[in-house]
Design an enzyme around this catalytic site. Structure first.
Site, PDB file in Angstrom:
ATOM      1  N   ASP A  62       0.689  -1.023  -0.038  1.00  0.00           N
ATOM      2  CA  ASP A  62       0.227  -0.131   0.357  1.00  0.00           C
ATOM      3  C   ASP A  62       0.969   1.315   0.187  1.00  0.00           C
ATOM      4  O   ASP A  62       1.790   0.824   0.329  1.00  0.00           O
ATOM      5  CB  ASP A  62      -0.981  -0.199   0.845  1.00  0.00           C
ATOM      6  CG  ASP A  62      -1.472   1.119   1.085  1.00  0.00           C
ATOM      7  OD1 ASP A  62      -2.382   1.640   0.010  1.00  0.00           O
ATOM      8  OD2 ASP A  62      -1.805   1.441   2.812  1.00  0.00           O
ATOM      9  N   SER A  63       0.518   2.672  -0.080  1.00  0.00           N
ATOM     10  CA  SER A  63       1.004   3.697  -0.071  1.00  0.00           C
ATOM     11  C   SER A  63       1.881   3.939   1.153  1.00  0.00           C
ATOM     12  O   SER A  63       2.378   4.491   1.133  1.00  0.00           O
ATOM     13  CB  SER A  63       0.165   4.540  -0.995  1.00  0.00           C
ATOM     14  OG  SER A  63      -1.093   4.967   0.096  1.00  0.00           O
TER      15      SER A  63
ATOM     16  N   TYR B 189      -0.555   8.483  -2.582  1.00  0.00           N
ATOM     17  CA  TYR B 189      -0.793   8.242  -3.951  1.00  0.00           C
ATOM     18  C   TYR B 189      -2.155   8.581  -4.139  1.00  0.00           C
ATOM     19  O   TYR B 189      -1.486   8.675  -5.736  1.00  0.00           O
ATOM     20  CB  TYR B 189      -0.923   6.395  -4.361  1.00  0.00           C
ATOM     21  CG  TYR B 189       1.002   5.650  -4.225  1.00  0.00           C
ATOM     22  CD1 TYR B 189       1.584   6.095  -3.420  1.00  0.00           C
ATOM     23  CD2 TYR B 189       0.378   4.317  -4.887  1.00  0.00           C
ATOM     24  CE1 TYR B 189       2.598   5.396  -3.241  1.00  0.00           C
ATOM     25  CE2 TYR B 189       1.341   3.329  -4.426  1.00  0.00           C
ATOM     26  CZ  TYR B 189       2.232   3.967  -3.992  1.00  0.00           C
ATOM     27  OH  TYR B 189       3.563   3.386  -3.752  1.00  0.00           O
ATOM     28  N   GLY B 190      -3.237   8.796  -3.947  1.00  0.00           N
ATOM     29  CA  GLY B 190      -4.078   9.359  -4.237  1.00  0.00           C
ATOM     30  C   GLY B 190      -4.237  10.702  -5.347  1.00  0.00           C
ATOM     31  O   GLY B 190      -5.368  10.954  -5.992  1.00  0.00           O
TER      32      GLY B 190
ATOM     33  N   CYS C 262      -4.631  -1.241  -1.914  1.00  0.00           N
ATOM     34  CA  CYS C 262      -5.137   0.151  -2.195  1.00  0.00           C
ATOM     35  C   CYS C 262      -5.166   0.317  -3.174  1.00  0.00           C
ATOM     36  O   CYS C 262      -5.177  -0.569  -4.150  1.00  0.00           O
ATOM     37  CB  CYS C 262      -2.964   0.387  -1.952  1.00  0.00           C
ATOM     38  SG  CYS C 262      -3.150   2.078  -2.472  1.00  0.00           S
ATOM     39  N   ASN C 263      -6.250   1.312  -3.070  1.00  0.00           N
ATOM     40  CA  ASN C 263      -7.001   1.370  -3.706  1.00  0.00           C
ATOM     41  C   ASN C 263      -7.425   2.047  -5.017  1.00  0.00           C
ATOM     42  O   ASN C 263      -7.112   1.734  -6.513  1.00  0.00           O
ATOM     43  CB  ASN C 263      -8.434   2.147  -3.600  1.00  0.00           C
ATOM     44  CG  ASN C 263      -9.626   0.804  -3.031  1.00  0.00           C
ATOM     45  OD1 ASN C 263     -10.498   0.557  -3.395  1.00  0.00           O
ATOM     46  ND2 ASN C 263      -9.231   0.731  -1.896  1.00  0.00           N
ATOM     47  N   THR C 264      -6.285   2.776  -4.933  1.00  0.00           N
ATOM     48  CA  THR C 264      -5.580   3.807  -5.943  1.00  0.00           C
ATOM     49  C   THR C 264      -4.204   2.931  -7.206  1.00  0.00           C
ATOM     50  O   THR C 264      -4.500   2.765  -7.803  1.00  0.00           O
ATOM     51  CB  THR C 264      -4.525   5.472  -5.179  1.00  0.00           C
ATOM     52  OG1 THR C 264      -5.693   5.691  -4.608  1.00  0.00           O
ATOM     53  CG2 THR C 264      -4.257   6.470  -6.275  1.00  0.00           C
TER      54      THR C 264
ATOM     55  N   GLU D 186      -4.691   9.089   9.302  1.00  0.00           N
ATOM     56  CA  GLU D 186      -3.251   9.111   9.694  1.00  0.00           C
ATOM     57  C   GLU D 186      -3.225   9.232  10.857  1.00  0.00           C
ATOM     58  O   GLU D 186      -2.076   9.281  11.369  1.00  0.00           O
ATOM     59  CB  GLU D 186      -2.093   9.573   8.080  1.00  0.00           C
ATOM     60  CG  GLU D 186      -2.603   8.327   6.886  1.00  0.00           C
ATOM     61  CD  GLU D 186      -1.276   8.116   7.280  1.00  0.00           C
ATOM     62  OE1 GLU D 186      -0.193   8.010   7.385  1.00  0.00           O
ATOM     63  OE2 GLU D 186      -1.665   6.830   5.813  1.00  0.00           O
TER      64      GLU D 186
ATOM     65  N   CYS E 294     -11.016   3.140  -0.764  1.00  0.00           N
ATOM     66  CA  CYS E 294      -9.815   3.525  -0.356  1.00  0.00           C
ATOM     67  C   CYS E 294      -9.717   2.685   1.271  1.00  0.00           C
ATOM     68  O   CYS E 294     -10.393   3.049   1.950  1.00  0.00           O
ATOM     69  CB  CYS E 294      -9.979   5.527   0.183  1.00  0.00           C
ATOM     70  SG  CYS E 294      -8.138   5.597   0.912  1.00  0.00           S
ATOM     71  N   THR E 295      -8.530   2.385   1.159  1.00  0.00           N
ATOM     72  CA  THR E 295      -8.134   1.344   2.852  1.00  0.00           C
ATOM     73  C   THR E 295      -8.024   1.826   3.779  1.00  0.00           C
ATOM     74  O   THR E 295      -8.092   1.770   4.678  1.00  0.00           O
ATOM     75  CB  THR E 295      -6.924   0.081   2.205  1.00  0.00           C
ATOM     76  OG1 THR E 295      -6.218   1.142   1.561  1.00  0.00           O
ATOM     77  CG2 THR E 295      -6.991  -0.617   1.269  1.00  0.00           C
ATOM     78  N   HIS E 296      -7.592   3.233   3.609  1.00  0.00           N
ATOM     79  CA  HIS E 296      -7.883   4.144   4.597  1.00  0.00           C
ATOM     80  C   HIS E 296      -9.022   4.203   5.860  1.00  0.00           C
ATOM     81  O   HIS E 296      -9.572   4.965   6.690  1.00  0.00           O
ATOM     82  CB  HIS E 296      -7.209   5.545   4.907  1.00  0.00           C
ATOM     83  CG  HIS E 296      -6.209   5.565   4.408  1.00  0.00           C
ATOM     84  ND1 HIS E 296      -4.778   4.828   3.530  1.00  0.00           N
ATOM     85  CD2 HIS E 296      -5.625   5.931   5.199  1.00  0.00           C
ATOM     86  CE1 HIS E 296      -3.500   5.241   3.745  1.00  0.00           C
ATOM     87  NE2 HIS E 296      -3.728   6.273   4.879  1.00  0.00           N
TER      88      HIS E 296
HETATM   89  N1  DGL Z   1      -4.660   3.330   0.791  1.00  0.00           N
HETATM   90  C1  DGL Z   1      -4.799   4.769  -0.565  1.00  0.00           C
HETATM   91  C2  DGL Z   1      -6.411   3.345  -1.477  1.00  0.00           C
HETATM   92  O1  DGL Z   1      -6.882   2.888  -1.196  1.00  0.00           O
HETATM   93  C3  DGL Z   1      -4.928   5.984  -0.083  1.00  0.00           C
HETATM   94  C4  DGL Z   1      -3.901   6.385   1.002  1.00  0.00           C
HETATM   95  C5  DGL Z   1      -2.933   7.284  -1.014  1.00  0.00           C
HETATM   96  O2  DGL Z   1      -3.928   8.462  -1.525  1.00  0.00           O
HETATM   97  O3  DGL Z   1      -1.992   6.870  -0.645  1.00  0.00           O
HETATM   98  O4  DGL Z   1      -6.459   4.076  -1.979  1.00  0.00           O
END
Ligand code: DGL
Length: 267
Positions: A12-13, A44-45, A75-77, A154, A186-188
């Protein structure tokens, strides 16, 4: 390919993918898992699809060098921007979180009106509407980017006035859209469930792709004969590209438990 003795690699990011790690480790306790959080380059987003693909390839290379047998883009992105390309070029199976999330949403919805929240890159990629309508052609999918949810999670600001105000602003449009299901794309975002739920309305089902991703990992390993032999000694390793102490401290919230040893790597 390293066969059934290799580990599952997850990247993940940053920390968000730990929500996916937790479900995989729970479901497959005998499997070794190596987690890589690209904390030097998070988020990453907000980056372009080309940049996310470049970062995702670098993460994949680090994990491949450690002999993984399967890669999960938690990570969805990265799933939206990089998984199709990684699937073509890596010698191991690659699993993203978009298809599992879409499947879970289609299973939950009654009306076919589905909302998706995620990063700018995920929402603008159109990956969720494509994955959902591939399973349910007449689904109506409406997306909303919620970039501030990532730093709030975070920072540990997952309850109270500030995240509630942010959620109200972001979810205003979706509240009037008649959705019955909302994908936390988004995994957050699962960390903000207790704020998102009341704001969007308790009648809307919240879908988190982590559990369904773990199911997919189990299915793929089983189908390919890559499951660790019974009685295997499972290893859990955590790698980051920056800030191992912070990752260990904040990561507890995502994992719901301690992170023993976090290795700082340079790549
Ligand atoms: N974990 C990332 C996702 O699921 C989001 C965090 C990011 O922007 O890097 O998209």
């Amino acid at each position: 390919m390293t066969g059934h003795s290799g580990a599952i690699g997850i990247f993940d990011s940053g920390m968000g993918g730990l929500t996916v790690f937790a479900r995989i480790a729970e479901r497959l306790p005998e499997e070794s898992v190596i987690y890589l959080g690209d904390t030097a380059r998070v988020p990453y987003g907000t980056k372009s699809a080309e940049t996310v693909l470049r970062y995702a390839r670098a993460c994949a290379d680090v994990l491949l060098a450690r002999g993984i047998k399967l890669l999960v883009a938690a990570c969805n992105t990265a799933s939206a921007c990089a998984v199709p390309a990684l699937e073509q070029s890596l010698g191991v199976p690659v699993i993203g979180v978009i298809e599992p999330g879409a499947r879970a949403a289609v299973q939950r919805t009654r009306t076919g009106h589905i909302g998706v929240i995620g990063t700018m890159a995920t929402v603008s990629s159109g990956a969720y509407p494509a994955a959902i309508t591939a399973l349910m052609p007449d689904a109506q999918v409406v997306g909303q980017a919620c970039p501030l949810f990532v730093p709030l999670a975070e920072e540990g600001w997952t309850e109270g006035d500030v995240p509630t105000l942010v959620a109200r602003r972001y979810l205003e449009g979706l509240r009037g859209a008649g959705i019955d299901t909302l994908v936390l794309g988004c995994t957050h975002y699962p960390l903000l469930k207790s704020v998102i739920g009341p704001v969007i309305g308790q009648s809307v089902a919240l879908v988190d792709s982590a559990e369904e991703t773990a199911v997919t990992v189990e299915e793929v390993l089983t189908r390919l004969g890559l499951r660790a032999p019974a009685g295997s000694q499972a290893r859990r390793e955590f790698l980051v590209s920056d800030g191992p102490e912070n990752f260990a401290r904040v990561g507890k919230r995502f994992l719901g438990g301690d992170l023993d040893c976090v290795e700082w790597i340079d790549f």
